[in-house]
Design a protein around this motif. Structure first.
Motif, PDB file in Angstrom:
ATOM      1  N   ALA A 235       0.823  -1.220   0.000  1.00 26.05           N
ATOM      2  CA  ALA A 235       0.000   0.000   0.000  1.00 26.05           C
ATOM      3  C   ALA A 235       0.854   1.266   0.000  1.00 26.05           C
ATOM      4  N   GLY A 236       2.178   1.101   0.062  1.00 23.08           N
ATOM      5  CA  GLY A 236       3.059   2.274   0.041  1.00 23.08           C
ATOM      6  C   GLY A 236       3.351   2.857   1.407  1.00 23.08           C
ATOM      7  N   GLY A 237       2.918   2.163   2.473  1.00 28.24           N
ATOM      8  CA  GLY A 237       3.267   2.647   3.812  1.00 28.24           C
ATOM      9  C   GLY A 237       2.316   2.140   4.865  1.00 28.24           C
ATOM     10  N   GLY A 238       2.636   2.476   6.095  1.00 30.74           N
ATOM     11  CA  GLY A 238       1.798   2.055   7.217  1.00 30.74           C
ATOM     12  C   GLY A 238       2.449   2.448   8.525  1.00 30.74           C
ATOM     13  N   ALA A 239       1.781   2.096   9.599  1.00 34.82           N
ATOM     14  CA  ALA A 239       2.302   2.457  10.927  1.00 34.82           C
ATOM     15  C   ALA A 239       2.136   1.284  11.881  1.00 34.82           C
ATOM     16  N   ILE A 240       3.212   0.990  12.580  1.00 33.14           N
ATOM     17  CA  ILE A 240       3.215  -0.088  13.585  1.00 33.14           C
ATOM     18  C   ILE A 240       3.542   0.537  14.935  1.00 33.14           C
ATOM     19  N   LEU A 241       2.755   0.178  15.925  1.00 34.15           N
ATOM     20  CA  LEU A 241       3.000   0.698  17.269  1.00 34.15           C
ATOM     21  C   LEU A 241       2.978  -0.456  18.264  1.00 34.15           C
ATOM     22  N   PHE A 242       4.057  -0.601  19.011  1.00 33.28           N
ATOM     23  CA  PHE A 242       4.118  -1.609  20.064  1.00 33.28           C
ATOM     24  C   PHE A 242       3.793  -0.928  21.399  1.00 33.28           C
ATOM     25  N   VAL A 243       2.915  -1.547  22.160  1.00 33.76           N
ATOM     26  CA  VAL A 243       2.648  -1.030  23.507  1.00 33.76           C
ATOM     27  C   VAL A 243       3.618  -1.725  24.461  1.00 33.76           C
ATOM     28  N   ALA A 244       4.610  -0.986  24.897  1.00 36.81           N
ATOM     29  CA  ALA A 244       5.632  -1.530  25.806  1.00 36.81           C
ATOM     30  C   ALA A 244       5.274  -1.100  27.224  1.00 36.81           C
TER      31      ALA A 244
END
Ligand code: NAP
Length: 258
Positions: free
Chosen positions: A133-142
């Protein structure tokens, strides 16, 4: 500020209650289509119905994310249903608090499966779709206990949360050319109805008053909504230059300088 989240597809793991639920609600309020998952079917269905009642499109998946194949299945089902995947908030997590000497291989494996491997597997499953899709966002809850010592009894939890922050940083470097951002957040002590801090406040009011006075500079526990607001910002276009970061959401609770 327009977060430009309208119609994005977001997977939030561990989202039938607690911080994951609040993050899902916040993203839904911004117009995201949501994929929720948890083990307990009843609570999951209630949360899905709540979000749908607020106008969101929701896919709720009952699954145990500690199982090896579960994160890939969640991502597959998300893409089957919505045709794309823009955002992964990998929130699921747990703990087995005990003295280091008493910890067993089984304790370590169990918490590693949930607090680290489930995140790595979900992120690995998500990236091809984000790349396409040309990009994205990943977020880990630490946790702030991934950045500093949480104290006795927390060797497994501390180690897994540090590993998450570390992995997200390297993922950020590798995935930046594909337009994928990877960040983590480090919540402090967050109280919400039915959560562990809420239970402790009700069971040990005096001890918890002392804890707040000693450890929480803002004089209160954090709210899950406050974590959700930061999470929504970090996965949004407004954080386009933020990658490889770990942001404390802790009201000044942590003492680490890094
Ligand atoms: N609360 C805090 O003060 C705090 C502070 C720092 C960091 N954190 C981190 O924030 C994250 C969320 O914490 P929380 O306090 O909101 O947790 P929580 O209240 O225990 O909620 C956890 C959520 O994950 C789901 N879940 C748990 N194990 C699962 C599994 N094996 N497979 C699928 N879903 C599972 C739960 O539903 P089921 O049980 O039905 O599966 C629930 O929806 C965790 O990573 C935690 O370490 C929390």
């Amino acid at each position: 500020m327009d977060l430009e989240l309208q119609n994005k597809v977001a997977v939030v793991t561990g989202s039938s209650r607690g911080i994951g639920k609040y993050i899902a609600k916040r993203l839904a309020a911004e117009g995201c289509r949501l994929v929720l998952c948890a083990r307990g079917e009843e609570r999951l269905a209630e949360t899905a119905a709540e979000l749908e009642g607020e106008g969101a499109s929701v896919l709720a998946l009952q699954t145990d994310l500690a199982r090896q194949d579960a994160p890939q299945n969640v991502v597959n089902r998300a893409v089957e249903r919505f045709g794309q995947l823009d955002i992964l908030v990998s929130n699921v997590g747990g703990n087995r608090r005990k003295p280091f000497e008493d910890t067993t291989d089984e304790d370590w494996e169990s918490v590693l499966d949930l607090n680290l491997r489930a995140h790595v597997r979900a992120a690995r499953a998500a990236t091809p779709h984000m790349k396409a899709a040309g990009g994205g966002a990943i977020l880990f809850v630490a946790s702030i206990f991934g950045r500093e010592a949480g104290g006795a009894g927390l060797s497994i939890y501390n180690a897994t949360k540090s590993a998450l922050i570390s992995a997200a940083k390297i993922m950020a470097l590798e995935l930046a050319p594909a337009g994928i951002r990877a960040n983590s957040i480090a919540p402090g002590s967050i109280r919400f109805p039915g959560g562990s801090w809420d239970r402790r406040v009700r069971e040990q009011p005096e001890e918890m008053k002392a804890f707040v006075a000693q450890h929480l500079p803002v004089g209160r526990f954090g709210r899950a909504e406050e974590v959700a607001d930061v999470a929504a910002f970090l996965v949004s276009a407004r954080a386009s230059l933020v990658t490889g970061a770990c942001l404390n959401v802790d009201g000044g609770q942590s003492r680490s300088l890094i």
